[in-house]
Motif scaffolding. Structure first.
Motif, PDB file in Angstrom:
ATOM      1  N   VAL A 154      41.407  48.396  38.303  1.00  0.00           N
ATOM      2  CA  VAL A 154      42.192  47.674  37.172  1.00  0.00           C
ATOM      3  C   VAL A 154      40.971  46.730  36.794  1.00  0.00           C
ATOM      4  O   VAL A 154      40.709  46.836  35.476  1.00  0.00           O
ATOM      5  CB  VAL A 154      43.165  47.057  37.775  1.00  0.00           C
ATOM      6  CG1 VAL A 154      43.650  46.187  36.575  1.00  0.00           C
ATOM      7  CG2 VAL A 154      44.352  48.167  37.991  1.00  0.00           C
ATOM      8  N   ILE A 155      40.315  45.982  37.464  1.00  0.00           N
ATOM      9  CA  ILE A 155      39.302  45.000  36.912  1.00  0.00           C
ATOM     10  C   ILE A 155      38.325  45.731  36.378  1.00  0.00           C
ATOM     11  O   ILE A 155      37.698  45.372  35.021  1.00  0.00           O
ATOM     12  CB  ILE A 155      38.761  44.280  38.069  1.00  0.00           C
ATOM     13  CG1 ILE A 155      40.027  43.244  38.680  1.00  0.00           C
ATOM     14  CG2 ILE A 155      37.846  43.157  37.515  1.00  0.00           C
ATOM     15  CD1 ILE A 155      39.705  42.400  39.810  1.00  0.00           C
ATOM     16  N   ASP A 156      37.872  46.976  36.897  1.00  0.00           N
ATOM     17  CA  ASP A 156      36.555  47.488  36.432  1.00  0.00           C
ATOM     18  C   ASP A 156      36.851  48.168  35.141  1.00  0.00           C
ATOM     19  O   ASP A 156      35.953  48.069  33.875  1.00  0.00           O
ATOM     20  CB  ASP A 156      36.194  48.487  37.489  1.00  0.00           C
ATOM     21  CG  ASP A 156      35.279  48.044  38.616  1.00  0.00           C
ATOM     22  OD1 ASP A 156      34.882  46.671  38.499  1.00  0.00           O
ATOM     23  OD2 ASP A 156      35.158  48.866  39.430  1.00  0.00           O
ATOM     24  N   ALA A 157      38.148  48.777  34.764  1.00  0.00           N
ATOM     25  CA  ALA A 157      38.512  49.411  33.749  1.00  0.00           C
ATOM     26  C   ALA A 157      38.592  48.204  32.642  1.00  0.00           C
ATOM     27  O   ALA A 157      38.139  48.320  31.461  1.00  0.00           O
ATOM     28  CB  ALA A 157      39.771  50.104  33.989  1.00  0.00           C
ATOM     29  N   MET A 158      39.142  47.089  32.914  1.00  0.00           N
ATOM     30  CA  MET A 158      39.135  46.018  31.901  1.00  0.00           C
ATOM     31  C   MET A 158      37.757  45.375  31.589  1.00  0.00           C
ATOM     32  O   MET A 158      37.695  45.426  30.267  1.00  0.00           O
ATOM     33  CB  MET A 158      39.906  44.869  32.695  1.00  0.00           C
ATOM     34  CG  MET A 158      40.296  43.631  31.540  1.00  0.00           C
ATOM     35  SD  MET A 158      38.813  42.638  31.331  1.00  0.00           S
ATOM     36  CE  MET A 158      38.735  41.691  32.839  1.00  0.00           C
ATOM     37  N   VAL A 159      37.107  45.535  32.272  1.00  0.00           N
ATOM     38  CA  VAL A 159      35.668  44.897  32.084  1.00  0.00           C
ATOM     39  C   VAL A 159      34.904  46.066  31.106  1.00  0.00           C
ATOM     40  O   VAL A 159      34.352  45.830  30.231  1.00  0.00           O
ATOM     41  CB  VAL A 159      34.763  44.599  33.308  1.00  0.00           C
ATOM     42  CG1 VAL A 159      33.463  44.361  33.068  1.00  0.00           C
ATOM     43  CG2 VAL A 159      35.304  43.337  33.941  1.00  0.00           C
ATOM     44  N   LEU A 160      35.190  47.282  31.692  1.00  0.00           N
ATOM     45  CA  LEU A 160      34.543  48.446  30.761  1.00  0.00           C
ATOM     46  C   LEU A 160      35.093  48.436  29.362  1.00  0.00           C
ATOM     47  O   LEU A 160      34.084  48.622  28.484  1.00  0.00           O
ATOM     48  CB  LEU A 160      34.902  49.857  31.530  1.00  0.00           C
ATOM     49  CG  LEU A 160      34.342  50.954  30.951  1.00  0.00           C
ATOM     50  CD1 LEU A 160      32.693  50.855  30.871  1.00  0.00           C
ATOM     51  CD2 LEU A 160      34.801  52.265  31.452  1.00  0.00           C
TER      52      LEU A 160
ATOM     53  N   HIS B  94      39.556  33.954  38.231  1.00  0.00           N
ATOM     54  CA  HIS B  94      40.473  33.113  38.470  1.00  0.00           C
ATOM     55  C   HIS B  94      41.835  33.493  39.239  1.00  0.00           C
ATOM     56  O   HIS B  94      42.417  34.489  38.867  1.00  0.00           O
ATOM     57  CB  HIS B  94      41.161  32.331  37.081  1.00  0.00           C
ATOM     58  CG  HIS B  94      41.717  31.055  37.376  1.00  0.00           C
ATOM     59  ND1 HIS B  94      42.859  30.700  36.889  1.00  0.00           N
ATOM     60  CD2 HIS B  94      41.199  29.874  37.651  1.00  0.00           C
ATOM     61  CE1 HIS B  94      43.169  29.678  37.134  1.00  0.00           C
ATOM     62  NE2 HIS B  94      42.333  29.051  37.722  1.00  0.00           N
ATOM     63  N   GLU B  95      42.268  32.764  40.201  1.00  0.00           N
ATOM     64  CA  GLU B  95      43.237  33.327  41.141  1.00  0.00           C
ATOM     65  C   GLU B  95      44.677  33.346  40.364  1.00  0.00           C
ATOM     66  O   GLU B  95      45.121  32.683  39.443  1.00  0.00           O
ATOM     67  CB  GLU B  95      43.632  32.095  42.223  1.00  0.00           C
ATOM     68  CG  GLU B  95      44.887  32.742  42.956  1.00  0.00           C
ATOM     69  CD  GLU B  95      44.675  31.476  44.442  1.00  0.00           C
ATOM     70  OE1 GLU B  95      45.898  31.832  45.030  1.00  0.00           O
ATOM     71  OE2 GLU B  95      44.201  30.505  44.377  1.00  0.00           O
ATOM     72  N   GLY B  96      45.126  34.550  40.477  1.00  0.00           N
ATOM     73  CA  GLY B  96      46.407  34.962  39.686  1.00  0.00           C
ATOM     74  C   GLY B  96      46.079  35.754  38.342  1.00  0.00           C
ATOM     75  O   GLY B  96      47.087  36.209  37.630  1.00  0.00           O
ATOM     76  N   ALA B  97      45.065  35.938  37.903  1.00  0.00           N
ATOM     77  CA  ALA B  97      44.527  36.561  36.704  1.00  0.00           C
ATOM     78  C   ALA B  97      44.760  38.094  36.691  1.00  0.00           C
ATOM     79  O   ALA B  97      45.168  38.413  35.402  1.00  0.00           O
ATOM     80  CB  ALA B  97      42.958  36.383  36.613  1.00  0.00           C
ATOM     81  N   VAL B  98      45.001  38.721  37.827  1.00  0.00           N
ATOM     82  CA  VAL B  98      45.007  40.323  37.873  1.00  0.00           C
ATOM     83  C   VAL B  98      46.635  40.378  38.457  1.00  0.00           C
ATOM     84  O   VAL B  98      46.922  39.888  39.551  1.00  0.00           O
ATOM     85  CB  VAL B  98      44.324  40.865  38.728  1.00  0.00           C
ATOM     86  CG1 VAL B  98      44.365  42.514  38.596  1.00  0.00           C
ATOM     87  CG2 VAL B  98      42.866  40.572  38.398  1.00  0.00           C
TER      88      VAL B  98
ATOM     89  N   GLY C 124      48.616  48.307  38.340  1.00  0.00           N
ATOM     90  CA  GLY C 124      48.043  47.088  37.930  1.00  0.00           C
ATOM     91  C   GLY C 124      47.820  46.697  36.586  1.00  0.00           C
ATOM     92  O   GLY C 124      47.608  47.569  35.978  1.00  0.00           O
ATOM     93  N   LYS C 125      47.556  45.400  36.079  1.00  0.00           N
ATOM     94  CA  LYS C 125      47.269  44.889  34.940  1.00  0.00           C
ATOM     95  C   LYS C 125      46.382  43.830  34.679  1.00  0.00           C
ATOM     96  O   LYS C 125      46.790  42.873  35.340  1.00  0.00           O
ATOM     97  CB  LYS C 125      48.192  45.282  33.687  1.00  0.00           C
ATOM     98  CG  LYS C 125      47.936  45.005  32.231  1.00  0.00           C
ATOM     99  CD  LYS C 125      47.431  46.382  31.747  1.00  0.00           C
ATOM    100  CE  LYS C 125      47.136  46.234  30.181  1.00  0.00           C
ATOM    101  NZ  LYS C 125      48.380  46.535  29.414  1.00  0.00           N
ATOM    102  N   VAL C 126      45.352  43.593  33.939  1.00  0.00           N
ATOM    103  CA  VAL C 126      44.624  42.516  33.576  1.00  0.00           C
ATOM    104  C   VAL C 126      45.193  42.155  32.131  1.00  0.00           C
ATOM    105  O   VAL C 126      44.836  42.869  31.049  1.00  0.00           O
ATOM    106  CB  VAL C 126      43.159  42.477  33.448  1.00  0.00           C
ATOM    107  CG1 VAL C 126      42.623  41.118  32.994  1.00  0.00           C
ATOM    108  CG2 VAL C 126      42.668  42.393  34.881  1.00  0.00           C
ATOM    109  N   PHE C 127      46.337  41.488  32.167  1.00  0.00           N
ATOM    110  CA  PHE C 127      46.903  41.204  30.690  1.00  0.00           C
ATOM    111  C   PHE C 127      45.861  40.584  29.782  1.00  0.00           C
ATOM    112  O   PHE C 127      45.038  39.943  30.149  1.00  0.00           O
ATOM    113  CB  PHE C 127      48.310  40.358  30.848  1.00  0.00           C
ATOM    114  CG  PHE C 127      49.500  41.178  31.564  1.00  0.00           C
ATOM    115  CD1 PHE C 127      49.823  42.254  31.108  1.00  0.00           C
ATOM    116  CD2 PHE C 127      50.250  40.517  32.508  1.00  0.00           C
ATOM    117  CE1 PHE C 127      51.028  42.885  31.637  1.00  0.00           C
ATOM    118  CE2 PHE C 127      51.180  41.164  33.199  1.00  0.00           C
ATOM    119  CZ  PHE C 127      51.499  42.478  32.664  1.00  0.00           C
TER     120      PHE C 127
END
Length: 286
Positions: A134-140, A236-240, A270-273
């Motif tokens: 999820v994090i990698d996709a958001m960063v991409l 930052h804690e809780g960001a994902v 999951g999601k990084v809003f």
């Protein structure tokens, strides 16, 4: 009962695990699971409204600097521009094992048994890998703002400088110092250790956390052996936001035999809003 005892002894002897099969899971520790109760099944979705940051307009120079006159005028109104985004349960993992008898299943999956621990690790691992994806996709999707590349190949000599770049990126976005985590791959962890940049910690409870390395540049630093490649995740804690649900588990008789099957399913997603994007950065090795 004698058969159950025999089976228990056999499995106690055989259920040993390679230490490398017990992954460290810091991403799960610092994710936000607040929607877990609302999302239960595959395909479930929650809609989240996101308000934009409030921007103040500087009207000091209006009316030749006559603040009293300006204060009596109508204030320009800007649109709120509330956006909506969603978190969806979109991942499904299954597991199944075959046993010769119900007693064997009962003994093997006894509460507190090694196999029950294995099952929990398996569920936790797919969630941990899902969080990383999820994090990698958001960063991409946001490479220009959320992905940093080391200015040179990471070494003992430059690792502290590059970590400070991540610190600076977060500070420019006014991300609170409290709650900043840095999760790194084993090779990067080794560089940090050799560079001797970590402060010793007096917090015994923190030091006991699996994968905990220490503190530097405002980050609590952890190691993950599930990261692919040499990367540093500043979060930052809780960001994902993430959810996981074990929705099905049952024992079935195998067709045409005396064997039994134990089956299970886990759904997660999951999601990084959008309002949390500025709280996550990833640095790649040059």
């Amino acid at each position: 009962m004698a058969n159950v005892d025999t089976i228990s002894q056999i499995f106690e002897k055989n259920l040993n695990r390679l230490i490398s099969q017990k992954p460290k899971m810091p991403f799960t520790r610092f994710a936000n699971f607040k929607y877990e109760g609302a999302l239960r099944n595959s395909g479930d979705e929650v809609i989240v409204s996101i308000s934009p940051k409030i921007q103040m307009t500087d009207d000091s120079a209006k009316n030749g600097g006559d603040l009293r006159k300006t204060s009596l005028e109508t204030i320009a109104i800007s649109g709120r521009g509330v956006k909506k985004t969603s978190l969806k349960v979109d991942k499904l993992h299954n597991y199944g094992e075959e046993y010769s008898s119900l007693e064997e299943i009962q003994t093997t999956y006894n509460i507190g048994s090694e196999r029950m621990k294995d099952l929990k690790v398996a569920i936790d691992e797919v969630v941990e890998k899902g969080l990383i994806k999820v994090i990698d996709a958001m960063v991409l999707a946001n490479k220009a703002t959320n992905e940093l590349t080391a200015t040179a190949k990471l070494t003992v000599d430059n690792i502290s400088t590059e970590v400070m770049r991540l610190r600076t990126a977060m500070s420019k976005k006014e991300i609170p110092m409290s709650g900043r985590k840095l999760i790194v791959s084993p090779d990067i962890s080794a560089l940090i250790a050799m560079a001797k940049i970590l402060n010793g910690t007096d917090d015994a409870s923190q030091a006991a956390i699996d994968g905990w390395l220490g503190k530097f540049a405002g980050f609590e630093i952890y190691e993950s052996n599930l990261i692919e490649g040499n990367k540093l995740y500043a979060i930052h804690e809780g960001a994902v936001n993430y959810v996981r649900q074990a929705i099905n588990a049952e024992i079935q008789k195998k067709n045409g035999s005396f064997a039994y099957l134990i089956l299970g399913q886990v759904v997660h997603g999951g999601k990084v809003f959008d309002h949390n994007i500025e709280r996550v950065y990833v640095m790649k090795d040059a």
